[in-house]
Design a protein around this motif. Structure first.
Motif, PDB file in Angstrom:
ATOM      1  N   GLN A  40       0.836  -1.199   0.000  1.00  0.00           N
ATOM      2  CA  GLN A  40       0.000   0.000   0.000  1.00  0.00           C
ATOM      3  C   GLN A  40       0.873   1.251   0.000  1.00  0.00           C
ATOM      4  O   GLN A  40       0.576   2.227  -0.699  1.00  0.00           O
ATOM      5  N   GLY A  41       1.963   1.245   0.767  1.00  0.00           N
ATOM      6  CA  GLY A  41       2.883   2.379   0.786  1.00  0.00           C
ATOM      7  C   GLY A  41       3.506   2.632  -0.576  1.00  0.00           C
ATOM      8  O   GLY A  41       3.620   3.777  -1.022  1.00  0.00           O
ATOM      9  N   ILE A  42       3.903   1.566  -1.255  1.00  0.00           N
ATOM     10  CA  ILE A  42       4.498   1.702  -2.593  1.00  0.00           C
ATOM     11  C   ILE A  42       3.463   2.262  -3.568  1.00  0.00           C
ATOM     12  O   ILE A  42       3.767   3.164  -4.361  1.00  0.00           O
ATOM     13  N   LYS A  43       2.242   1.787  -3.489  1.00  0.00           N
ATOM     14  CA  LYS A  43       1.191   2.303  -4.370  1.00  0.00           C
ATOM     15  C   LYS A  43       0.923   3.782  -4.096  1.00  0.00           C
ATOM     16  O   LYS A  43       0.725   4.571  -5.026  1.00  0.00           O
ATOM     17  N   MET A  44       0.936   4.177  -2.820  1.00  0.00           N
ATOM     18  CA  MET A  44       0.737   5.593  -2.471  1.00  0.00           C
ATOM     19  C   MET A  44       1.881   6.449  -3.009  1.00  0.00           C
ATOM     20  O   MET A  44       1.662   7.550  -3.512  1.00  0.00           O
ATOM     21  N   LEU A  45       3.113   5.938  -2.893  1.00  0.00           N
ATOM     22  CA  LEU A  45       4.264   6.683  -3.404  1.00  0.00           C
ATOM     23  C   LEU A  45       4.160   6.865  -4.914  1.00  0.00           C
ATOM     24  O   LEU A  45       4.349   7.972  -5.429  1.00  0.00           O
ATOM     25  N   LEU A  46       3.868   5.797  -5.632  1.00  0.00           N
ATOM     26  CA  LEU A  46       3.775   5.887  -7.091  1.00  0.00           C
ATOM     27  C   LEU A  46       2.650   6.824  -7.515  1.00  0.00           C
ATOM     28  O   LEU A  46       2.805   7.597  -8.467  1.00  0.00           O
ATOM     29  N   ALA A  47       1.532   6.803  -6.806  1.00  0.00           N
ATOM     30  CA  ALA A  47       0.427   7.720  -7.119  1.00  0.00           C
ATOM     31  C   ALA A  47       0.834   9.168  -6.857  1.00  0.00           C
ATOM     32  O   ALA A  47       0.538  10.064  -7.656  1.00  0.00           O
ATOM     33  N   ALA A  48       1.537   9.414  -5.745  1.00  0.00           N
ATOM     34  CA  ALA A  48       1.990  10.772  -5.418  1.00  0.00           C
ATOM     35  C   ALA A  48       2.990  11.274  -6.459  1.00  0.00           C
ATOM     36  O   ALA A  48       2.932  12.433  -6.883  1.00  0.00           O
ATOM     37  N   LEU A  49       3.894  10.408  -6.883  1.00  0.00           N
ATOM     38  CA  LEU A  49       4.869  10.796  -7.907  1.00  0.00           C
ATOM     39  C   LEU A  49       4.188  11.036  -9.247  1.00  0.00           C
ATOM     40  O   LEU A  49       4.592  11.925 -10.003  1.00  0.00           O
ATOM     41  N   GLN A  50       3.161  10.283  -9.539  1.00  0.00           N
ATOM     42  CA  GLN A  50       2.396  10.490 -10.777  1.00  0.00           C
ATOM     43  C   GLN A  50       1.733  11.859 -10.746  1.00  0.00           C
ATOM     44  O   GLN A  50       1.737  12.588 -11.732  1.00  0.00           O
ATOM     45  N   THR A  51       1.151  12.228  -9.611  1.00  0.00           N
ATOM     46  CA  THR A  51       0.514  13.535  -9.456  1.00  0.00           C
ATOM     47  C   THR A  51       1.534  14.666  -9.595  1.00  0.00           C
ATOM     48  O   THR A  51       1.225  15.717 -10.143  1.00  0.00           O
ATOM     49  N   ALA A  52       2.752  14.438  -9.120  1.00  0.00           N
ATOM     50  CA  ALA A  52       3.796  15.473  -9.122  1.00  0.00           C
ATOM     51  C   ALA A  52       4.619  15.505 -10.407  1.00  0.00           C
ATOM     52  O   ALA A  52       5.534  16.315 -10.522  1.00  0.00           O
ATOM     53  N   LYS A  53       4.297  14.663 -11.376  1.00  0.00           N
ATOM     54  CA  LYS A  53       5.177  14.529 -12.543  1.00  0.00           C
ATOM     55  C   LYS A  53       5.315  15.809 -13.361  1.00  0.00           C
ATOM     56  O   LYS A  53       6.302  15.972 -14.070  1.00  0.00           O
ATOM     57  N   SER A  54       4.380  16.756 -13.248  1.00  0.00           N
ATOM     58  CA  SER A  54       4.497  18.003 -14.006  1.00  0.00           C
ATOM     59  C   SER A  54       5.659  18.866 -13.517  1.00  0.00           C
ATOM     60  O   SER A  54       6.262  19.601 -14.286  1.00  0.00           O
ATOM     61  N   TRP A  55       6.007  18.778 -12.244  1.00  0.00           N
ATOM     62  CA  TRP A  55       7.124  19.561 -11.719  1.00  0.00           C
ATOM     63  C   TRP A  55       8.270  18.677 -11.210  1.00  0.00           C
ATOM     64  O   TRP A  55       9.362  19.175 -10.964  1.00  0.00           O
ATOM     65  N   LEU A  56       8.020  17.380 -11.061  1.00  0.00           N
ATOM     66  CA  LEU A  56       9.056  16.444 -10.624  1.00  0.00           C
ATOM     67  C   LEU A  56       9.043  15.227 -11.552  1.00  0.00           C
ATOM     68  O   LEU A  56       8.456  14.197 -11.233  1.00  0.00           O
ATOM     69  N   PRO A  57       9.674  15.353 -12.737  1.00  0.00           N
ATOM     70  CA  PRO A  57       9.699  14.216 -13.664  1.00  0.00           C
ATOM     71  C   PRO A  57      10.431  13.028 -13.041  1.00  0.00           C
ATOM     72  O   PRO A  57      11.373  13.192 -12.259  1.00  0.00           O
ATOM     73  N   MET A  58       9.977  11.836 -13.386  1.00  0.00           N
ATOM     74  CA  MET A  58      10.573  10.623 -12.815  1.00  0.00           C
ATOM     75  C   MET A  58      12.069  10.522 -13.083  1.00  0.00           C
ATOM     76  O   MET A  58      12.788   9.935 -12.283  1.00  0.00           O
ATOM     77  N   ASP A  59      12.548  11.077 -14.190  1.00  0.00           N
ATOM     78  CA  ASP A  59      13.983  10.984 -14.455  1.00  0.00           C
ATOM     79  C   ASP A  59      14.802  11.842 -13.496  1.00  0.00           C
ATOM     80  O   ASP A  59      16.017  11.743 -13.453  1.00  0.00           O
TER      81      ASP A  59
END
Length: 136
Positions: A40-59
């Motif tokens: 559940q923690g990993i899923k929450m992290l990935l969802a949060a990073l997906q939401t932030a991708k406009s200012w924090l790209p995964m690369d």
């Protein structure tokens, strides 16, 4: 998706895919299943990073570590700034990190930051190599 570990990899083996480390020594092997809380923690992290991708790209995320006691820690940006997120409210903490990052950038201090700990309620602890303060 169900928490079954299917492969042991190094980050350079799967470019573009987030590799989360910190599970060794827990008896986890290929075919085993992560605990529900961890998954559940990993899923929450990935969802949060997906939401932030406009200012924090995964690369920009060069490393992701999991610790059962302290939660998630990311390394972000060209200087691999350590960002301690913890275990919960990851969306909120990433939004707070965006504000911290903006403020530090405006003050030309972003390059001096080595660590940001967002696991302090509604505050952030910022550590770095800052120039000495000069009084007025």
């Amino acid at each position: 998706g169900d928490g079954t570990l299917y492969s042991r990899v190094a980050p350079d083996q799967l470019p573009g895919m987030m590799v989360i480390h910190g599970f060794s020594g827990r008896g986890l092997k290929e075919g085993k299943i992560l605990s529900g809380d961890t998954l559940q923690g990993i899923k929450m992290l990935l969802a949060a990073l997906q939401t932030a991708k406009s200012w924090l790209p995964m690369d920009q995320v060069s490393d992701c570590a999991w610790n059962a006691e302290t939660g998630f820690t990311l390394r972000i940006g060209p200087n691999a700034m350590q960002v301690q997120l913890g275990r919960d409210h990851l969306d909120e903490k990433l939004r707070r990190f965006q504000e911290v990052q903006k403020t530090l950038s405006e003050r030309h201090l972003l390059g001096a930051v080595t660590r940001v700990d967002l696991d302090y309620g509604h505050r952030a602890y910022v550590q770095g190599h800052f120039p000495p303060f000069k009084g007025i």
